[in-house]
Design a protein around this motif. Structure first.
Motif, PDB file in Angstrom:
ATOM      1  N   CYS A  21       0.849  -1.193   0.000  1.00  0.00           N
ATOM      2  CA  CYS A  21       0.000   0.000   0.000  1.00  0.00           C
ATOM      3  C   CYS A  21       0.885   1.245   0.000  1.00  0.00           C
ATOM      4  O   CYS A  21       1.787   1.368   0.822  1.00  0.00           O
ATOM      5  N   GLU A  23       0.265   4.123   0.960  1.00  0.00           N
ATOM      6  CA  GLU A  23      -0.003   5.043   2.063  1.00  0.00           C
ATOM      7  C   GLU A  23       0.460   4.491   3.408  1.00  0.00           C
ATOM      8  O   GLU A  23       0.944   5.241   4.246  1.00  0.00           O
ATOM      9  N   CYS A  24       0.278   3.187   3.642  1.00  0.00           N
ATOM     10  CA  CYS A  24       0.630   2.652   4.961  1.00  0.00           C
ATOM     11  C   CYS A  24       1.606   1.497   4.862  1.00  0.00           C
ATOM     12  O   CYS A  24       1.967   0.918   5.886  1.00  0.00           O
ATOM     13  N   HIS A  36      -9.091  -0.857  -0.346  1.00  0.00           N
ATOM     14  CA  HIS A  36      -8.274  -0.494   0.819  1.00  0.00           C
ATOM     15  C   HIS A  36      -7.984   1.017   0.827  1.00  0.00           C
ATOM     16  O   HIS A  36      -8.115   1.682   1.849  1.00  0.00           O
ATOM     17  N   HIS A  41      -7.782   5.013   3.538  1.00  0.00           N
ATOM     18  CA  HIS A  41      -7.040   6.260   3.293  1.00  0.00           C
ATOM     19  C   HIS A  41      -7.880   7.303   2.566  1.00  0.00           C
ATOM     20  O   HIS A  41      -7.337   8.197   1.923  1.00  0.00           O
TER      21      HIS A  41
HETATM   22 ZN   LIG Z   1      -2.863   1.346   3.373  1.00  0.00          ZN
END
Ligand SMILES: [Zn+2]
Length: 234
Positions: A21, A23-24, A36, A41
């Motif tokens: 991912c 973002e994370c 997701h 997000h």
């Molecule tokens: Zn994520």
């Protein structure tokens, strides 16, 4: 192309395999990445370039070498000048000790020197020593991945050896090599870098790390290396 766009493209190419991912840094099945991103997000769109920042460890090595050379020179000069000045000798020793302390702190992961890393079509650039110097790879011929280590004081130093230290794991590293140069990028949680990508070599455990990125930027680096063809999905 932003990091999120790169991740979406990777996910569409391999819907049944895990994708990091953007973002994370969690490993998400390709087919589920869109959901997701939307759920966790808020439908992140991301605008990051292939340019990241984090504490670097090159500057403190240069500082140590320079200060030790200067302090040794000053001490030797005054000691042999016929009129030895204790203040200069003691001052040189104090400055040298300080440089060793700074170097040691950085080697233990204290973020004193901000660094910048950039990857582009031609290669990679690490800016270090407060922007005064940089290391450029004019090509990225090889990627090596392995376990990152740091020396820490062992805490149970005996009387004989008050500098006893133990090596501890501090996540992973990804090293870019171009010709005889290399840039070693550390991440405290390297996540699924090994299971996501092919096209790299297993490296030995390393303590000599150049810059530390957080997991999100570490994923962005991987996706940028994929886009330029250096890494390929496993
Ligand atoms: Zn994520």
């Amino acid at each position: 192309m932003t990091t999120v766009e790169r991740a979406r493209r990777l996910a569409s190419e391999r819907p049944d395999r895990p994708v990091p991912c953007p973002e994370c840094a969690a490993q998400v099945k390709g087919a589920n990445l869109e959901r997701h991103l939307a759920k966790t997000h808020d439908g992140a769109v991301g605008a990051h370039e292939a340019r990241w920042g984090g504490p670097e460890r090159v500057g403190s090595r240069w500082l140590l070498v320079l200060v030790l050379a200067a302090a040794t020179g000053a001490a030797v000069y005054t000691a042999t000048s016929g009129d030895p000045d204790d203040r200069i000798i003691l001052g040189a020793a104090a400055v040298a000790s300080l440089a060793i302390v700074v170097w040691g702190a950085v080697a233990w992961g204290v973020p004193l020197f901000p660094g910048r890393l950039r990857v582009d079509e031609s290669g990679a650039v690490l800016r270090h020593s407060f922007g005064l110097a940089r290391r450029r790879l004019s090509s990225i011929d090889k990627v090596v991945i392995g376990t990152a280590m740091e020396s820490r004081p062992s805490g149970n130093s005996g009387n004989d050896d008050s500098y006893a230290s133990v090596d501890v794991r501090v996540g992973g590293y990804l090293q870019m090599r171009g010709g005889r140069r290399q840039i070693t990028v550390h991440c405290p949680s390297a996540g699924g870098v090994r299971s996501t990508w092919a096209g790299w070599e297993q490296g030995k455990k390393r303590k000599r790390l150049d810059i530390t990125l957080d997991p999100r930027e570490f994923v962005a680096l991987q996706l940028a290396l994929w886009e330029r063809g250096t890494l390929s999905p496993r």
